[in-house]
Motif scaffolding. Structure first.
Motif, PDB file in Angstrom:
ATOM      1  N   ALA A 165       5.512  -2.978  -3.705  1.00 33.66           N
ATOM      2  CA  ALA A 165       4.695  -1.771  -3.443  1.00 33.66           C
ATOM      3  C   ALA A 165       4.573  -1.558  -1.926  1.00 33.66           C
ATOM      4  O   ALA A 165       4.290  -2.505  -1.184  1.00 33.66           O
ATOM      5  N   PRO A 166       4.796  -0.318  -1.444  1.00 37.05           N
ATOM      6  CA  PRO A 166       4.784  -0.076   0.007  1.00 37.05           C
ATOM      7  C   PRO A 166       3.476  -0.473   0.695  1.00 37.05           C
ATOM      8  O   PRO A 166       3.463  -0.750   1.896  1.00 37.05           O
ATOM      9  N   PHE A 167       2.385  -0.499  -0.052  1.00 36.70           N
ATOM     10  CA  PHE A 167       1.085  -0.823   0.560  1.00 36.70           C
ATOM     11  C   PHE A 167       1.127  -2.183   1.257  1.00 36.70           C
ATOM     12  O   PHE A 167       0.476  -2.396   2.286  1.00 36.70           O
ATOM     13  N   PHE A 168       1.917  -3.122   0.715  1.00 38.06           N
ATOM     14  CA  PHE A 168       1.964  -4.463   1.309  1.00 38.06           C
ATOM     15  C   PHE A 168       2.466  -4.424   2.759  1.00 38.06           C
ATOM     16  O   PHE A 168       2.144  -5.301   3.547  1.00 38.06           O
ATOM     17  N   LYS A 169       3.233  -3.399   3.096  1.00 28.20           N
ATOM     18  CA  LYS A 169       3.787  -3.319   4.468  1.00 28.20           C
ATOM     19  C   LYS A 169       2.703  -2.983   5.492  1.00 28.20           C
ATOM     20  O   LYS A 169       2.829  -3.314   6.663  1.00 28.20           O
ATOM     21  N   VAL A 170       1.659  -2.285   5.051  1.00 32.56           N
ATOM     22  CA  VAL A 170       0.620  -1.895   6.015  1.00 32.56           C
ATOM     23  C   VAL A 170      -0.654  -2.731   5.869  1.00 32.56           C
ATOM     24  O   VAL A 170      -1.554  -2.657   6.704  1.00 32.56           O
ATOM     25  N   ALA A 171      -0.712  -3.538   4.796  1.00 34.78           N
ATOM     26  CA  ALA A 171      -1.948  -4.288   4.531  1.00 34.78           C
ATOM     27  C   ALA A 171      -2.064  -5.514   5.426  1.00 34.78           C
ATOM     28  O   ALA A 171      -1.066  -6.090   5.853  1.00 34.78           O
ATOM     29  N   ASP A 172      -3.305  -5.895   5.728  1.00 36.79           N
ATOM     30  CA  ASP A 172      -3.541  -7.134   6.467  1.00 36.79           C
ATOM     31  C   ASP A 172      -3.517  -8.315   5.507  1.00 36.79           C
ATOM     32  O   ASP A 172      -3.117  -9.420   5.861  1.00 36.79           O
ATOM     33  N   TYR A 173      -4.027  -8.078   4.299  1.00 33.37           N
ATOM     34  CA  TYR A 173      -4.007  -9.117   3.258  1.00 33.37           C
ATOM     35  C   TYR A 173      -3.545  -8.474   1.961  1.00 33.37           C
ATOM     36  O   TYR A 173      -3.906  -7.323   1.676  1.00 33.37           O
ATOM     37  N   GLY A 174      -2.792  -9.213   1.178  1.00 31.69           N
ATOM     38  CA  GLY A 174      -2.335  -8.654  -0.093  1.00 31.69           C
ATOM     39  C   GLY A 174      -2.388  -9.692  -1.194  1.00 31.69           C
ATOM     40  O   GLY A 174      -2.158 -10.885  -0.958  1.00 31.69           O
ATOM     41  N   ILE A 175      -2.756  -9.244  -2.374  1.00 31.69           N
ATOM     42  CA  ILE A 175      -2.712 -10.126  -3.540  1.00 31.69           C
ATOM     43  C   ILE A 175      -1.731  -9.511  -4.530  1.00 31.69           C
ATOM     44  O   ILE A 175      -1.931  -8.367  -4.973  1.00 31.69           O
ATOM     45  N   VAL A 176      -0.659 -10.238  -4.848  1.00 33.21           N
ATOM     46  CA  VAL A 176       0.271  -9.763  -5.866  1.00 33.21           C
ATOM     47  C   VAL A 176      -0.284 -10.265  -7.192  1.00 33.21           C
ATOM     48  O   VAL A 176      -0.352 -11.469  -7.437  1.00 33.21           O
ATOM     49  N   GLY A 177      -0.734  -9.338  -8.012  1.00 30.01           N
ATOM     50  CA  GLY A 177      -1.304  -9.764  -9.288  1.00 30.01           C
ATOM     51  C   GLY A 177      -1.820  -8.590 -10.076  1.00 30.01           C
ATOM     52  O   GLY A 177      -1.898  -7.450  -9.575  1.00 30.01           O
ATOM     53  N   ASP A 178      -2.154  -8.867 -11.314  1.00 29.37           N
ATOM     54  CA  ASP A 178      -2.675  -7.857 -12.221  1.00 29.37           C
ATOM     55  C   ASP A 178      -4.149  -7.598 -11.876  1.00 29.37           C
ATOM     56  O   ASP A 178      -4.972  -8.528 -11.891  1.00 29.37           O
ATOM     57  N   ALA A 179      -4.442  -6.350 -11.560  1.00 30.79           N
ATOM     58  CA  ALA A 179      -5.813  -5.997 -11.160  1.00 30.79           C
ATOM     59  C   ALA A 179      -6.833  -6.427 -12.219  1.00 30.79           C
ATOM     60  O   ALA A 179      -7.963  -6.798 -11.880  1.00 30.79           O
TER      61      ALA A 179
END
Ligand code: FAD
Length: 317
Positions: A289-303
């Motif tokens: 997901a493109p959001f990960f490129k601009v995020a400071d922290y990211g969680i890959v997972g099912d919301a």
């Protein structure tokens, strides 16, 4: 000569941005060897401004000015600026002030720079740094008029305590009936208790949440954090959430300290509106997901797994 700020309020109380403007203006005033005067319109208790370096407050109390009216408010601010012989007028970047600033600028024959970030780069010539192209670039702008009007971007300077011996003066500017030809009533219909514009933290949901029935966990996370709730454009288009929560290029801008995006892909139009937030966190099941490129922290997972877990941990904190 003084620096005049418009200290915005809502329902009789100062908005947080008023304190940021005061902190900013104090620093500018120190550099110019002058003082800060704040204009308050129908704010009940103005004493709070003294914590942030305001030297004088012009307190306007007028029933006609209950409810925002751009022309009337601009008239008040320009009269205050003239009375104080202002060299610089600082407004914010809220919806109200974006409306007001050009009207004040025309009345004072002053140059206006919007989206200003940080203190002036230089005073002679008077040069400020501004964001451009939805916060993707910066430019330096010189304001050469005698009076300079600055539209300060929210959260771009910060709030700093600097207690002053503030004088309060009742101010009765002339308000003409013609000022009320257009009256804008802003109705906040946000579901959260905190408004998006004033929020330190915003929890935002996207189409990844599958339907309106799943918003309980977004609201609960927002409540635990004392945050406002927001959403992506398709979510409000689908009527899953009210339009007042839509953020992005065509929605409300967000400049919070923390922005948490849940199930939002990170399309360019969404990012454009939230990019000035200080810390961006994304929860998304798709690592691409493109959001990960601009995020400071990211969680890959099912919301639906991550968010309840986060709520549980935060409650125990
Ligand atoms: P989607 O793109 O459908 O993304 C959903 C995301 O959820 C996906 O990344 C997916 O991986 C993730 N997901 C799915 N299931 C889960 C799960 N169980 N757990 C975690 N994640 C999951 N959009 C705005 O938001 N604001 C605007 O102001 C705006 N203005 C626009 C202006 C124009 C002119 C145009 C053309 C478009 C505009 N858009 C705007 C729309 C924008 O282009 C995107 O279509 C929109 O932002 C996508 O919304 P979304 O991320 O919620 O949905």
């Amino acid at each position: 000569m003084s620096i005049v700020i418009y200290a915005e309020s809502a329902e009789g109380k100062f908005k947080k941005i008023a304190f940021e403007l005061a902190s900013y203006a104090k620093k500018v005033a120190e550099s110019l060897g002058t003082t800060v005067t704040a204009v308050s319109i129908n704010t009940q208790d103005v004493s709070e401004l003294s914590k942030y370096g305001v030297d004088k407050v012009l307190k306007v109390t007028n029933d006609k000015l209950v409810g925002f009216s751009a022309k009337a408010y601009a008239d008040v601010i320009q009269q205050a600026a003239r009375k104080e012989n202002a060299s610089v007028v600082v407004l914010s970047s809220t919806t109200d002030s974006i409306y007001l600033a050009p009207l004040v600028a025309v009345a004072l024959e002053a140059g206006f720079a919007s989206n200003v970030v940080g203190l002036p780069e230089s005073y002679l010539p008077f040069q400020v740094r501004r964001t451009a192209f939805s916060n993707k670039a910066f430019n330096s702008t010189e304001i050469s008029s005698d009076i300079k009007i600055i539209g300060l971007a929210k959260n771009s300077y910060g709030i700093f305590e600097n207690t002053s011996n503030m004088a309060t003066e009742d101010f009765n500017p002339t308000v003409s009936e013609n000022d009320f030809g257009i009256k804008v009533e802003s109705v906040e219909k946000g579901s959260g208790k905190v408004s998006i514009a004033d929020a330190d933290i915003v929890v935002s949901g996207g189409r990844g949440l599958k339907g309106p029935e799943n918003w309980g966990m977004i609201e609960e996370l927002a409540e635990v954090l004392g945050a406002a709730t927001a959403c992506s454009k398709p979510v409000s288009d689908l009527d899953w959430r009210p339009h007042s929560e839509h953020v992005g290029q065509t929605g409300k801008p967000v400049a919070s300290n923390l922005y948490i995006a849940v199930g939002i892909s990170g399309a360019i139009q969404h990012i454009a509106g939230i990019n000035s937030s200080k810390v961006k966190v994304v929860i998304n099941s798709d690592p691409e997901a493109p959001f990960f490129k601009v995020a400071d922290y990211g969680i890959v997972g099912d919301a639906f797994e991550v968010v309840p877990h986060l709520i549980e941990k935060l409650k125990a904190f």
